[in-house]
Design an enzyme around this catalytic site. Structure first.
Site, PDB file in Angstrom:
ATOM      1  N   ARG A   1      -9.261   0.545   9.836  1.00  0.00           N
ATOM      2  CA  ARG A   1      -8.837  -0.849  10.028  1.00  0.00           C
ATOM      3  C   ARG A   1      -9.841  -1.625  10.852  1.00  0.00           C
ATOM      4  O   ARG A   1      -9.629  -2.817  11.107  1.00  0.00           O
ATOM      5  CB  ARG A   1      -7.488  -0.874  10.748  1.00  0.00           C
ATOM      6  CG  ARG A   1      -6.285  -1.039   9.817  1.00  0.00           C
ATOM      7  CD  ARG A   1      -5.067  -0.768  10.646  1.00  0.00           C
ATOM      8  NE  ARG A   1      -3.910  -1.515  10.313  1.00  0.00           N
ATOM      9  CZ  ARG A   1      -2.842  -0.989   9.713  1.00  0.00           C
ATOM     10  NH1 ARG A   1      -2.851   0.243   9.297  1.00  0.00           N
ATOM     11  NH2 ARG A   1      -1.773  -1.725   9.514  1.00  0.00           N
TER      12      ARG A   1
ATOM     13  N   ARG B   1      11.308  -6.426   4.004  1.00  0.00           N
ATOM     14  CA  ARG B   1      11.183  -4.962   3.931  1.00  0.00           C
ATOM     15  C   ARG B   1      12.209  -4.263   4.831  1.00  0.00           C
ATOM     16  O   ARG B   1      12.468  -4.693   5.948  1.00  0.00           O
ATOM     17  CB  ARG B   1       9.767  -4.551   4.355  1.00  0.00           C
ATOM     18  CG  ARG B   1       9.576  -3.045   4.402  1.00  0.00           C
ATOM     19  CD  ARG B   1       8.142  -2.663   4.354  1.00  0.00           C
ATOM     20  NE  ARG B   1       7.392  -3.010   5.553  1.00  0.00           N
ATOM     21  CZ  ARG B   1       6.092  -2.777   5.692  1.00  0.00           C
ATOM     22  NH1 ARG B   1       5.400  -2.243   4.707  1.00  0.00           N
ATOM     23  NH2 ARG B   1       5.474  -3.105   6.807  1.00  0.00           N
TER      24      ARG B   1
ATOM     25  N   ARG C   1      11.704  -2.687  10.552  1.00  0.00           N
ATOM     26  CA  ARG C   1      10.728  -2.264  11.559  1.00  0.00           C
ATOM     27  C   ARG C   1      10.566  -3.365  12.592  1.00  0.00           C
ATOM     28  O   ARG C   1      10.547  -4.541  12.257  1.00  0.00           O
ATOM     29  CB  ARG C   1       9.383  -1.986  10.882  1.00  0.00           C
ATOM     30  CG  ARG C   1       9.264  -0.591  10.333  1.00  0.00           C
ATOM     31  CD  ARG C   1       8.063  -0.410   9.445  1.00  0.00           C
ATOM     32  NE  ARG C   1       6.813  -0.944   9.991  1.00  0.00           N
ATOM     33  CZ  ARG C   1       5.629  -0.773   9.414  1.00  0.00           C
ATOM     34  NH1 ARG C   1       5.531  -0.099   8.291  1.00  0.00           N
ATOM     35  NH2 ARG C   1       4.541  -1.288   9.939  1.00  0.00           N
TER      36      ARG C   1
ATOM     37  N   ARG D   1       0.125  -9.521  13.105  1.00  0.00           N
ATOM     38  CA  ARG D   1      -0.500  -8.479  12.279  1.00  0.00           C
ATOM     39  C   ARG D   1      -1.392  -9.091  11.204  1.00  0.00           C
ATOM     40  O   ARG D   1      -2.439  -8.533  10.875  1.00  0.00           O
ATOM     41  CB  ARG D   1       0.577  -7.599  11.635  1.00  0.00           C
ATOM     42  CG  ARG D   1       1.217  -6.670  12.658  1.00  0.00           C
ATOM     43  CD  ARG D   1       2.513  -6.114  12.136  1.00  0.00           C
ATOM     44  NE  ARG D   1       2.335  -5.156  11.067  1.00  0.00           N
ATOM     45  CZ  ARG D   1       3.235  -4.934  10.113  1.00  0.00           C
ATOM     46  NH1 ARG D   1       4.356  -5.608  10.089  1.00  0.00           N
ATOM     47  NH2 ARG D   1       3.006  -4.041   9.198  1.00  0.00           N
TER      48      ARG D   1
ATOM     49  N   LYS E   1       0.816  -1.228   0.000  1.00  0.00           N
ATOM     50  CA  LYS E   1       0.000   0.000   0.000  1.00  0.00           C
ATOM     51  C   LYS E   1       0.848   1.274   0.000  1.00  0.00           C
ATOM     52  O   LYS E   1       0.555   2.200  -0.734  1.00  0.00           O
ATOM     53  CB  LYS E   1      -0.929   0.041   1.230  1.00  0.00           C
ATOM     54  CG  LYS E   1      -2.046  -0.968   1.214  1.00  0.00           C
ATOM     55  CD  LYS E   1      -3.058  -0.689   2.325  1.00  0.00           C
ATOM     56  CE  LYS E   1      -2.492  -0.739   3.720  1.00  0.00           C
ATOM     57  NZ  LYS E   1      -1.933  -2.033   4.133  1.00  0.00           N
TER      58      LYS E   1
HETATM   59  P1  AMP Z   1       1.202   0.226   9.143  1.00  0.00           P
HETATM   60  O1  AMP Z   1       2.413   1.042   8.912  1.00  0.00           O
HETATM   61  O2  AMP Z   1      -0.010   0.747   8.408  1.00  0.00           O
HETATM   62  O3  AMP Z   1       1.417  -1.246   8.924  1.00  0.00           O
HETATM   63  O4  AMP Z   1       0.845   0.383  10.707  1.00  0.00           O
HETATM   64  C1  AMP Z   1       1.743  -0.006  11.717  1.00  0.00           C
HETATM   65  C2  AMP Z   1       1.013  -0.153  13.027  1.00  0.00           C
HETATM   66  O5  AMP Z   1       0.429   1.103  13.410  1.00  0.00           O
HETATM   67  C3  AMP Z   1      -0.152  -1.135  13.041  1.00  0.00           C
HETATM   68  O6  AMP Z   1       0.279  -2.471  13.201  1.00  0.00           O
HETATM   69  C4  AMP Z   1      -0.955  -0.623  14.231  1.00  0.00           C
HETATM   70  O7  AMP Z   1      -0.336  -0.982  15.464  1.00  0.00           O
HETATM   71  C5  AMP Z   1      -0.803   0.888  14.080  1.00  0.00           C
HETATM   72  N1  AMP Z   1      -1.890   1.426  13.216  1.00  0.00           N
HETATM   73  C6  AMP Z   1      -1.756   1.999  11.996  1.00  0.00           C
HETATM   74  N2  AMP Z   1      -2.960   2.349  11.510  1.00  0.00           N
HETATM   75  C7  AMP Z   1      -3.874   1.990  12.443  1.00  0.00           C
HETATM   76  C8  AMP Z   1      -5.286   2.046  12.514  1.00  0.00           C
HETATM   77  N3  AMP Z   1      -6.032   2.556  11.522  1.00  0.00           N
HETATM   78  N4  AMP Z   1      -5.888   1.573  13.649  1.00  0.00           N
HETATM   79  C9  AMP Z   1      -5.170   1.058  14.663  1.00  0.00           C
HETATM   80  N5  AMP Z   1      -3.846   0.944  14.650  1.00  0.00           N
HETATM   81  C10 AMP Z   1      -3.187   1.393  13.549  1.00  0.00           C
END
Ligand code: AMP
Length: 212
Positions: free
Chosen positions: A88, A122, A155, A166, A13
């Site tokens: 989410r 990644r 990360r 996740r 994404k």
């Molecule tokens: P991402 O970079 O989008 O994979 O997000 C990394 C982490 O941030 C996720 O695993 C969640 O812990 C937190 N996070 C990001 N977006 C959300 C969301 N919309 N709702 C809840 N937690 C989020």
């Protein structure tokens, strides 16, 4: 145009979002990036988010919805925006529908095997956030960002224990949003299993979906 990007962590994404944001001149709003920035700056939100993120769990809805609402009120969102990583949960999607009208939801799909490979390989720049992959998008110099020469890191939540968590969280809490938006007739599915060299084909499918 107000767009939401849906898809499992690791589907790409962030990579697609950067390109779509340039084509349509709309800001890319990634809740994950907002949280990572908050953690870096040691803000109250950052401290709260960190404990959830490190475990691969979702940050509570109230916190997440509040930061998105504040972000969408900024001037640069007046002519459209693209949300990457939000909503989410169904509760977040309901809250979003109160904040703004969404025109299109792009759902990126790829098999688990591809997803796990993309996540485990990644690497991200610790300075500018640019995304690389040890095999698929290698930097010119190992461990160093091509753009700003920052150090590339893995990360914490891209490590094996967190990846599994996740993906489980995605299937349980986020995947139901596919039907949620299908029912509203604004969902377009995009095949994201093509390799990175074919990213332009994926973006061309995105343009078709947005312009149809
Ligand atoms: P991402 O970079 O989008 O994979 O997000 C990394 C982490 O941030 C996720 O695993 C969640 O812990 C937190 N996070 C990001 N977006 C959300 C969301 N919309 N709702 C809840 N937690 C989020």
């Amino acid at each position: 145009m107000n767009i939401v990007l849906l898809g499992s962590p690791g589907v790409g994404k962030g990579t697609y979002a950067e390109k779509i944001s340039k084509i349509y001149s709309i800001p890319q709003i990634s809740t994950g990036d907002i949280f990572r920035e908050a953690i870096k700056n040691e803000t109250k939100v950052g401290l709260e988010a960190k404990s959830y993120m490190d475990k691969g769990e979702l940050v509570p809805d109230e916190v997440t919805i509040k930061i998105v609402k504040e972000r969408l009120e900024k001037d640069d969102c007046k002519n459209g925006f693209m949300l990457d990583g939000f909503p989410r949960t169904i509760a977040q999607a309901d809250a979003l529908s109160e904040i703004s009208k969404i025109d299109k939801v792009l759902s990126f799909v790829a098999d688990d095997e591809i997803i796990i490979d993309r996540l485990s390989g990644r690497r991200v720049c610790s300075e500018c956030g640019r995304i690389f992959h040890v095999k698929n998008i290698p930097p010119k110099i190992e461990g160093i960002c091509d753009i700003c020469e920052g150090k590339l890191i893995q990360r914490e939540d891209d490590k094996p224990e967190s990846i599994k968590k996740r993906l489980d969280v995605y299937k349980k809490q986020t995947a139901p949003l596919i039907d949620y938006y299908k029912e509203k007739n604004i969902l377009a599915e995009i095949d994201a299993s093509k390799p990175i060299e074919k990213v332009d084909e994926i973006i061309s499918d995105v343009r078709k979906a947005l312009e149809e």
